[in-house]
Design a protein around this motif. Structure first.
Motif, short mmCIF file in Angstrom:
data_model
loop_
_atom_site.label_atom_id
_atom_site.label_comp_id
_atom_site.label_asym_id
_atom_site.label_seq_id
_atom_site.Cartn_x
_atom_site.Cartn_y
_atom_site.Cartn_z
N VAL A 125 0.85 -1.49 0.07
CA VAL A 125 0.12 -0.40 0.09
C VAL A 125 0.84 0.53 -0.06
O VAL A 125 0.59 2.24 -0.82
CB VAL A 125 -0.84 -0.27 1.35
CG1 VAL A 125 -1.47 1.53 1.69
CG2 VAL A 125 -2.09 -1.50 0.99
N ASN A 126 2.09 1.05 0.96
CA ASN A 126 3.09 2.40 0.73
C ASN A 126 3.53 2.57 -0.43
O ASN A 126 3.67 3.59 -0.91
CB ASN A 126 3.48 2.14 2.29
CG ASN A 126 3.36 2.29 2.97
OD1 ASN A 126 2.33 2.61 3.26
ND2 ASN A 126 3.72 1.84 3.83
N GLY A 127 4.21 1.54 -0.50
CA GLY A 127 4.47 1.14 -2.09
C GLY A 127 3.39 2.35 -3.21
O GLY A 127 4.42 3.10 -4.45
N ARG A 128 3.11 1.82 -3.22
CA ARG A 128 1.35 2.61 -4.31
C ARG A 128 0.71 3.75 -4.32
O ARG A 128 0.92 3.99 -5.28
CB ARG A 128 0.24 1.62 -4.52
CG ARG A 128 0.42 -0.14 -5.06
CD ARG A 128 -1.22 -0.36 -5.56
NE ARG A 128 -1.79 -0.90 -3.55
CZ ARG A 128 -1.93 -2.31 -3.45
NH1 ARG A 128 -1.28 -2.58 -3.95
NH2 ARG A 128 -2.66 -2.06 -1.98
N ILE A 129 1.38 4.07 -2.89
CA ILE A 129 1.01 5.78 -2.78
C ILE A 129 2.75 6.35 -3.14
O ILE A 129 1.74 7.45 -3.90
CB ILE A 129 0.71 6.15 -0.93
CG1 ILE A 129 -1.07 5.13 -0.84
CG2 ILE A 129 0.76 7.68 -0.32
CD1 ILE A 129 -1.38 5.24 0.77
N ALA A 130 3.31 5.76 -2.94
CA ALA A 130 4.27 6.52 -3.20
C ALA A 130 4.47 6.60 -4.69
O ALA A 130 5.08 7.61 -4.88
CB ALA A 130 5.97 5.84 -2.38
#
Length: 501
Positions: free
Chosen positions: A40-45
């Motif tokens: 999730v953090n990777g997609r947001i970044a």
């Protein structure tokens, strides 16, 4: 050790399986949650960085559409104040030249591809240029990625997050977020996705290594303790139930043994009393005949002797009736097919505390390919096996605990089921060996001497035999032989047992 493994090894194995399965489930759940958070953090970044680079394309497209008049004031110089990540804006008019030769080929490619073109300056430091070819003026933006990251909306704390985030292009790498130092071992998470810009085809790479120390050890330990407590409670309840059933079985067996011993004792007393009473009867009858020949008070003597004879007959009749009442019932009436292995297993279960107290681990040698079915009264057979085992354990009391051996064998010989009980105790002397099965004979101080006598009587009553012989190198061997059950009888007995159940 073997006794401990038999009694408690299964429970420890169950605890290990349940605790291990639960700990594995908790660890997998934690790893799954960490991976989901990481992705999730990777997609947001990726979305935030894509928005940043796409806006540079939009800025260049807007500048190209303005079509400024050559020589007019350069309004684009205000862009760095609006976009801090844009360090500078350069332009080339139709008759001008770029200050750096590398921008000319980039402008040509931009015209050919109809989109801005990337020019690498020092990508590892986050510096690059973006060129767009337009008429009458072409533009180039000097961009700094270090200030392009929207930290306000960034999903991770760049100082403490263990996730490493980089932008990669043509073998060069710009570190956006350093992450934690990679630990040896553990699990590796990886996220790769290209930014949504054709001109700035950077690949956002996020990676993370989860160390063993990040697993939920507290929850796993709590689960293991909880399962240990639960299984411990179940084990205690099971032991309590087994102890209660064992006590009930021993009580039942003790009651049967006392009744049988009473029958054996009463039968022996009746046999012993019947002979002197018969002699008294014969003597009084002879006295009566002798007195009948004497002249003085013949009638009185005859009457007295006759009364004595009648009382003796009455006593003999009473003893006979007592013997018939207390004599054991016919054992053949309760005979059915019984498995020797099951009788031995039941007796060992009942005597488990005695075996543990004496540190005796019996060795069972079963030479039969299947269950040995014999014709026997189940209660009588259980009592015989119980008596033989107790006799062996009492014989082993005189040996050091480390040297005590008890061997039990099951087999078939000459059409009979055979059970052997062999101990390595002091054994029997040559004088005691022939008298082992005599009532009231015992080599043990305080022994009543009825157990083996009763066992031999019960075995004979079922058509079998009980024998004793010295064991090598020392000890005694008791051998119980009982007739084998015929297949038809065995099947009938099994069917009747199943119907009863």
């Amino acid at each position: 050790m073997r006794q401990w493994l038999r009694t408690q090894g299964g429970w420890w194995l169950a605890w290990l399986l349940v605790a291990g399965s639960g700990a594995l489930w908790l660890a997998r759940g934690e790893l799954r949650q960490l991976r989901e958070d990481f992705e999730v953090n990777g997609r947001i970044a990726h979305r935030l960085m894509s928005q940043q680079v796409v806006q540079y394309d939009a800025v260049l497209a807007t500048l190209a559409l303005l079509e400024p008049v050559p020589g007019a004031a350069r309004s684009e110089r205000r862009l760095p104040s609006v976009y801090p990540s844009i360090l500078d804006v350069e332009r080339r008019e139709a008759d001008g030249a770029w200050p750096e030769p590398s921008l000319g080929p980039a402008e040509a490619r931009s015209r050919e591809l109809q989109r801005p073109e990337f020019v690498a300056d020092d990508f590892a430091s986050g510096r690059y240029r973006l060129v767009v070819g337009a008429r009458p003026v072409s533009y180039a933006l000097a961009i700094d990625l270090a200030t392009a990251v929207p930290w306000r909306d960034w999903p991770m704390d760049p100082k403490t997050s263990p996730v490493r985030v980089t932008l990669e292009h043509a073998g060069q790498r710009f570190v956006v977020q350093p992450g934690a130092a990679a630990a040896a071992g553990g699990w590796h998470f990886d996220f790769r996705k290209q930014l949504a810009s054709e001109s700035q085809a950077f690949e956002l790479v996020a990676s993370r290594r989860v160390a063993w120390t990040e697993l939920p050890w507290a929850a796993m330990a709590a689960w293991s303790v909880a399962m240990g407590v639960a299984l411990g409670g179940a084990y205690a309840l099971r032991r309590q139930r087994i102890a209660r059933r064992r006590a009930e079985e021993l009580l039942r067996l003790g009651q049967v043994a006392r009744l049988n011993a009473l029958g054996e004792l009463a039968a022996g007393m009746a046999h012993e009393l019947n002979q002197p009473l018969t002699a008294v009867l014969a003597n009084t009858q002879a006295a009566q005949r002798l007195l009948a020949d004497e002249p003085p008070e013949l009638a009185t003597a005859r009457a007295a002797m006759k009364q004595a004879a009648e009382q003796a007959r009455r006593a003999a009749d009473v003893v006979g009736r007592l013997r018939r009442v207390i004599e054991r019932p016919d054992r053949q009436a309760g005979v059915r097919a019984v498995a020797l292995q099951e009788a031995l297993r039941s007796a060992l279960h009942l005597l488990a505390p005695e075996l543990a107290r004496r540190s005796v681990a019996p060795v069972v040698e079963d030479a039969a390919p299947s269950s040995v079915l014999v014709l026997a009264d189940p209660v009588a057979l259980e009592q015989i096996v119980h008596n033989l085992l107790m006799n062996a354990l009492q014989a082993l009391d005189g040996s050091p605990p480390a040297e005590r051996r008890l061997r039990l064998s099951i087999g078939i010989e000459a059409g009979r089921g055979v059970l052997g009980v062999i101990d390595n105790g002091p054994g029997l002397s040559a004088e005691a060996l022939p008298r082992v099965f005599e009532p009231f004979f015992s080599t043990r101080e305080g022994g009543l001497g009825l157990g083996l006598s009763l066992s031999e009587t019960l075995a004979s009553g079922m058509g079998g035999s009980l024998e004793v012989a010295p064991a090598e190198p020392r000890g005694a061997r008791f051998t119980l032989r009982l007739p084998l059950a015929k297949p038809e009888g065995a099947r009938a007995a099994v069917h009747s047992t199943e119907a009863a159940e």
